[in-house]
Motif scaffolding. Structure first.
Motif, PDB file in Angstrom:
ATOM      1  N   VAL A 182       0.844  -1.190   0.000  1.00  0.00           N
ATOM      2  CA  VAL A 182       0.000   0.000   0.000  1.00  0.00           C
ATOM      3  C   VAL A 182       0.884   1.245   0.000  1.00  0.00           C
ATOM      4  O   VAL A 182       1.856   1.338   0.750  1.00  0.00           O
ATOM      5  N   GLU A 184       0.803   4.968   0.995  1.00  0.00           N
ATOM      6  CA  GLU A 184      -0.034   5.831   1.815  1.00  0.00           C
ATOM      7  C   GLU A 184      -0.297   7.164   1.119  1.00  0.00           C
ATOM      8  O   GLU A 184       0.568   7.725   0.451  1.00  0.00           O
ATOM      9  N   ARG A 185      -1.504   7.642   1.308  1.00  0.00           N
ATOM     10  CA  ARG A 185      -1.937   8.888   0.670  1.00  0.00           C
ATOM     11  C   ARG A 185      -1.010  10.051   1.029  1.00  0.00           C
ATOM     12  O   ARG A 185      -0.613  10.841   0.168  1.00  0.00           O
ATOM     13  N   LEU A 226      -7.830   2.255  -0.610  1.00  0.00           N
ATOM     14  CA  LEU A 226      -8.003   1.757   0.750  1.00  0.00           C
ATOM     15  C   LEU A 226      -8.315   2.959   1.624  1.00  0.00           C
ATOM     16  O   LEU A 226      -7.419   3.734   1.976  1.00  0.00           O
ATOM     17  N   ARG A 227      -9.576   3.144   1.935  1.00  0.00           N
ATOM     18  CA  ARG A 227     -10.018   4.352   2.623  1.00  0.00           C
ATOM     19  C   ARG A 227      -9.282   4.545   3.947  1.00  0.00           C
ATOM     20  O   ARG A 227      -9.151   3.621   4.745  1.00  0.00           O
ATOM     21  N   GLY A 228      -8.813   5.792   4.110  1.00  0.00           N
ATOM     22  CA  GLY A 228      -8.083   6.126   5.322  1.00  0.00           C
ATOM     23  C   GLY A 228      -6.630   5.750   5.287  1.00  0.00           C
ATOM     24  O   GLY A 228      -5.879   6.075   6.211  1.00  0.00           O
ATOM     25  N   LYS A 229      -6.203   5.067   4.228  1.00  0.00           N
ATOM     26  CA  LYS A 229      -4.799   4.628   4.148  1.00  0.00           C
ATOM     27  C   LYS A 229      -4.121   5.116   2.873  1.00  0.00           C
ATOM     28  O   LYS A 229      -3.177   5.885   2.925  1.00  0.00           O
ATOM     29  N   GLY A 230      -4.572   4.629   1.720  1.00  0.00           N
ATOM     30  CA  GLY A 230      -3.889   5.011   0.494  1.00  0.00           C
ATOM     31  C   GLY A 230      -4.353   4.195  -0.683  1.00  0.00           C
ATOM     32  O   GLY A 230      -5.554   3.891  -0.821  1.00  0.00           O
TER      33      GLY A 230
END
Length: 236
Positions: A182, A184-185, A226-230
């Motif tokens: 993942v 991250e945003r 992935l909501r809240g993650k990235g």
């Protein structure tokens, strides 16, 4: 030691003189132009490392000028100086090929920080981590039926070749170089945009949507949110 070259385009004389003098004092090799139509001829003798463009220019505006520069020099950093604060105007600037923006009025300190950030992000400093990344950047990344050429920001689909903007290319590179991990945003925003402001976060959503559209010819390629993650870039 070679000085970093700055092309500065601003038609307001008082502001232009202040910024030009400040850039010279800080050690940048700088040329200042006031007419958008005269800029491209400067590239023959002075190929800049970073461009700083006002949007409201005579004859050729900043958006058009950015597109002309980007077509000839796909990877050069371009910072917009703009009194336009509406989201569509700023998105238009990024879509034209801009890599950063500063709202007017601005401080010289902010401009210098933004320029240095672009220098570091694009590997224009020998001491930056980006310089090391560019030395080892592969010529081609195979993505199922697609091929991505990161050095020239080209994405070759089964039916056509897409010339990515600088920011699209950097975003795709981040998503693909991590394998199945993942991204991250916040890391994307800091690495590609330079800060994680609300506006940049919304702009990231636009760019993710554009990348998904580019990959629509191959159902084996997916960019998962992935909501809240990235985000997760998957090649099945």
């Amino acid at each position: 030691m070679r000085k970093t070259k700055i092309l500065y385009v601003e038609d307001e004389p008082n502001l232009g003189q202040i910024v030009y003098d400040s850039l010279i004092l800080k050690g940048f090799d700088t040329i200042w132009e006031t007419d958008g139509a005269k800029v491209m001829s400067k590239f023959n003798d002075f190929t800049p490392d970073v461009c700083v463009l006002d949007i409201m220019l005579p004859n050729v505006d900043g958006y058009q000028l950015c597109e002309h520069i980007r077509n000839k020099y796909p990877t050069i950093p371009i910072i917009f100086l703009t009194a336009k604060t509406e989201t569509p105007d700023l998105v238009k600037g990024f879509e034209a090929g801009g890599t950063d923006y500063i709202r007017k009025p601005f401080s010289i300190e902010e401009l210098l920080v933004r320029i240095q950030n672009q220098i570091n992000m694009h590997g224009l400093s020998e001491n930056s981590s980006r310089t090391q990344e560019k030395r080892i950047k592969p010529d081609k990344i195979k993505l199922s039926t697609y091929n991505y050429y990161p050095k020239r920001y080209e994405l070759v689909t089964p039916s056509k070749t897409i010339n990515l903007s600088n920011r699209e290319g950097e975003l795709l590179k981040l998503l693909t170089e991590t394998g199945s991990k993942v991204v991250e945003r916040k890391d994307i925003l800091l690495n590609v945009w330079g800060d994680d402001s609300y506006f940049n976060s919304r702009t990231l959503d636009v760019y993710i949507k554009k990348l998904r559209n580019y990959f629509k010819e191959d159902s084996n390629i997916e960019i998962q949110t992935l909501r809240g993650k990235g985000y997760l870039f998957l090649v099945k």
